[in-house]
Enzyme design. Structure first.
Site, PDB file in Angstrom:
ATOM      1  CD  GLU A  10      -2.931  -1.051   2.411  1.00 46.12           C
ATOM      2  OE1 GLU A  10      -3.987  -1.423   2.051  1.00 46.12           O
ATOM      3  OE2 GLU A  10      -2.623  -0.528   3.412  1.00 46.12           O
TER       4      GLU A  10
ATOM      5  CD  GLU B  31      -5.262  -5.848   2.425  1.00 46.11           C
ATOM      6  OE1 GLU B  31      -5.802  -4.904   3.100  1.00 46.11           O
ATOM      7  OE2 GLU B  31      -3.676  -5.667   2.808  1.00 46.11           O
TER       8      GLU B  31
END
Length: 731
Positions: A182, A251
């Site tokens: 991320e 995710e």
């Protein structure tokens, strides 16, 4: 068997193994990950090995397989594996190789997210705290000290995996690896150094020659051949940065984390299923549930700060490893339906047609296969749609799956699995408690350091403990007016967080604490001071280190000031620059009161004289393990804040005294979900029950130790069994 035949057999077996490893391959095209020449729809779930015990792993993996998963995804937790520079730990809950081999034994694949930054609501984002004190370091940017440390650890993990032949090209289960995590939003914020770092990280990872693809999540500019992937509640609109890369969702947030002071989030099974079906119908071919089993933040591993000890995440398998129904079963049925469409899904791109104002059909039609997804995006109204000569009823916010373009086998809003209700059944209460009061530390004790001014907490403790004492003397002259007029002076303290107990002359004057949204805090109160020397002792308490953001090297905690005393004859004193004495940790920690041997080093009090509702109190008791194998927890609802140990192992922080704020109300599955929707337990403790792994217990004489910071009633602590009861009717 003759020697010649035996030799020939050995040669054939050797060639067979060599051919098998040589023929094993993982690649990709725009449709899917390709394993040994076969395009696959891959369904994955996150299970973080340190958040459960090795004894739990086989059952968790089996239940994941039974739930229709192909892949287990996990981060690699740097701070657990390298607690000090060059000293590695891969035992017990951190036995990464054992965990991966157990996954392999069940015939599942692994997506290994090496990072080594993990976020994950984990302490310091998975970075070891010692890294912060490497000279010249700047985290997650084009910085040589950071890159050197990151590369060394990444190489360590890859070398271990290769040595154990765990990559798919070696015959192992690892089909994907992730570098960084991320980083896109951070790169956008810091600019050119971030872009340079991204390019370096990708090149470094690819150069390790694992034989399997590398991914970067939330990284739009992931350099080739690294695949950029999506994280979020919904990812149907995501597109990889090159047309020849597959559409991957690393995710799928099955719920959300619980923070101390926050309500408990849930996410309806229907909406999770809807988001997955929507992703698949739009060309997605890899999805991973984050989390599939959340587990427990044992010890001091919770980040945030203010992350709860429970990392349940409303996952399909709950914190204790039990199926959460109807979510587990509803998703299992979804996976079966998706798999029945696999041949069509990996062969062609979908054609999309409108079925109504807010309805669509996504059709995957090849020469030999046809699969259709009929979607109703309306959050309020059911509709009947016509498709392929048939009529189909679509509830609000739902997708129906037709593996043959005719027969509906699954609808995301039609839940066939029974719902289950959690039951916490007491099996032991009335523990034979004994107490030991942790006296307020004084500045003249050993193991203290006196410095001019206020110092940042983690710089002193190096995060070896939650606790740091700040101590100084306040000398009050006999002529101070407040001694006669009764107008006590005002003590004001500003802290970077996260909690603070203020003691004057050994007596608690007050407690303050922050929150995840605002970890900083202030104490401002009129205090009782006497003529002469007054002992001021501040117990600063950390509640996990932040796990997300920029410039980790600049983050701080503890009492940074200013500290002022107002209402004296001379006006206001600024005490920030005074001499302050520091002591790391508690006496009880130094004595090891949480261990069997350490607990015998002090005199404990029991019976009527035992301390109750007193701050800074240690409690201990022994108990026998209840029969059976049902998961266990401690009901800590009568306590305030502190820590728990079983037989010397840290269960984690307890904080039932932090009541969940916010708004809880009705929860509809339909409509766009966010983490503020479908919250529960408002006005109750954010976490009341604390998981006690069965494997930590012995049949008799288990030592339970509780350190209570605020004061509580240990007589009401009970051991409970966690179970589930299915509702009599189907939803």
């Amino acid at each position: 068997m003759g020697v010649g035949i035996q030799t020939m057999w050995s040669i054939l077996l050797l060639f067979s193994c060599i051919f098998s490893a040589a023929s094993a391959s993982v690649s990709y095209d725009h449709k899917a990950i390709i394993i040994n020449g076969q395009k696959r729809i891959l369904i994955s779930g996150s299970i973080h090995y340190p958040r459960s015990t090795p004894e739990m792993w086989p059952d968790l993996i089996q239940k994941a397989k039974d739930g229709g998963l192909d892949v287990i995804q996990t981060y690699v937790f740097w701070n657990g594996h390298e607690p000090s520079p060059g000293n590695y730990y891969f035992e017990e809950r951190y036995d990464l190789v054992k965990f991966i081999k157990l996954v392999q034994q069940e015939g599942l694949f692994v997506n290994l997210r090496i990072g080594p930054y993990v976020c994950a609501e984990w302490n310091f984002g998975g970075f070891p705290v010692w890294l912060k004190y490497v000279p010249g370091i700047a985290f997650r940017t084009d910085n040589e000290p950071f890159k050197a440390a990151m590369q060394k650890f990444t190489e360590k993990i890859v070398s271990m995996m290769k040595a154990e032949k765990l990559f798919q090209t070696q015959g192992g289960p690892i089909i994907l690896s992730q570098i960084e995590n991320e980083f896109g939003p951070v790169e956008w914020e810091i600019g050119a150094p971030g872009k340079a770092y991204t390019k370096w990280a990708a090149q470094m990872a690819v150069g390790l020659d694992t034989g399997v693809p590398w991914i970067m999540c939330k990284q739009e500019d992931a350099p080739d051949p690294v695949i950029d992937t999506c994280n979020g509640f919904y990812c149907e609109n995501f597109k990889p940065n090159k047309d020849y890369k597959p559409k991957m969702w690393t995710e799928v947030w099955t719920g959300w984390y619980t923070e101390f002071g926050g309500a408990v989030p849930t996410r309806p099974a229907e909406d999770v299923a809807f988001s997955v079906a929507r992703f698949i119908q739009s060309g997605g071919s890899f999805l991973n549930y984050y989390m599939y089993h959340g587990g427990t933040n044992f010890g001091r591993t919770a980040g945030g700060p203010f992350m709860a000890t429970s990392y349940d995440y409303d996952a399909p398998l709950d914190e204790y490893g039990l199926p959460r129904e109807p979510k587990w079963g509803h998703l299992r049925d979804l996976h079966k339906a998706i798999k029945s469409c696999e041949s069509a899904l990996v062969s062609v791109d979908p054609s999309v047609t409108k079925l109504g104002s807010n309805q669509e059909a996504h059709v995957f039609k090849s020469e030999s296969d046809c699969a259709a997804f009929l979607a109703n995006y309306d959050a309020k109204y059911s509709v009947k749609v016509s498709f392929g000569g048939g009529q189909y009823d679509l509830p609000p916010w739902s997708i129906s799956i037709l593996p043959d373009c005719k027969t509906e086998v699954y609808n995301t809003a039609k839940v066939g699995s029974q719902s289950s209700q959690v039951q916490m059944t007491p099996v032991h209460s009335g523990f034979p408690w004994q107490s030991f009061i942790e006296e307020t530390t004084s500045s003249d004790e050993t193991d203290t350091t006196t410095l001019d001014g206020l110092y940042e907490q983690i710089n002193i403790t190096r995060d070896t403990t939650d606790y740091l004492w700040y101590m100084t003397d306040i000398t009050i002259g006999s002529d101070e007016a407040f001694l006669k007029n009764g107008k006590s002076p005002l003590l004001t303290i500003f802290s970077a967080g996260h909690a603070l107990n203020v003691f004057i002359n050994g007596q608690l004057s007050g407690t303050v604490y922050g929150s995840l949204e605002n970890p900083k805090l202030s104490f401002s109160q009129n205090v009782n001071l006497r003529s002469g020397i007054n002992k001021l002792a501040l117990l600063s308490i950390s509640v996990g280190l932040p796990n997300v953001g920029t410039h980790f090297e600049t983050w701080n905690a503890g009492v940074l000031g200013p500290i002022t005393l107002k209402g004296l004859n001379s006006g206001t004193w600024d005490m920030s620059g005074w001499k302050w004495t520091y002591k790391t940790g508690l006496k009880g920690e130094a004595l090891g009161l949480h261990t069997v041997t350490g607990s015998s080093s002090v005199e404990w009090v029991e019976g009527p004289s035992m301390a109750e509702k007193q701050p800074l109190t240690w409690y201990k008791a022994t108990f026998n393990a209840p029969p059976g194998d049902a998961p266990l927890a401690l009901d800590m609802g009568s306590m305030g804040k502190g820590q728990i140990w079983i037989n010397g192992q840290s269960v984690g922080r307890h904080w039932p005294g932090y009541i969940a704020r916010g708004s809880c109300g009705d929860c509809s599955y339909a409509g766009t979900y966010d983490d503020k929707k479908c919250r529960t337990h408002c006005g109750e403790p954010s976490q009341r029950w604390y998981h006690i792994p069965r494997s930590w217990l012995t049949p008799t004489g288990n030592l339970l130790v509780v350190f209570e910071e605020w004061g509580g009633d240990p007589s009401r602590i009970s051991l409970v069994e966690r179970g589930t009861a299915l509702d009599a009717k189907k939803l």
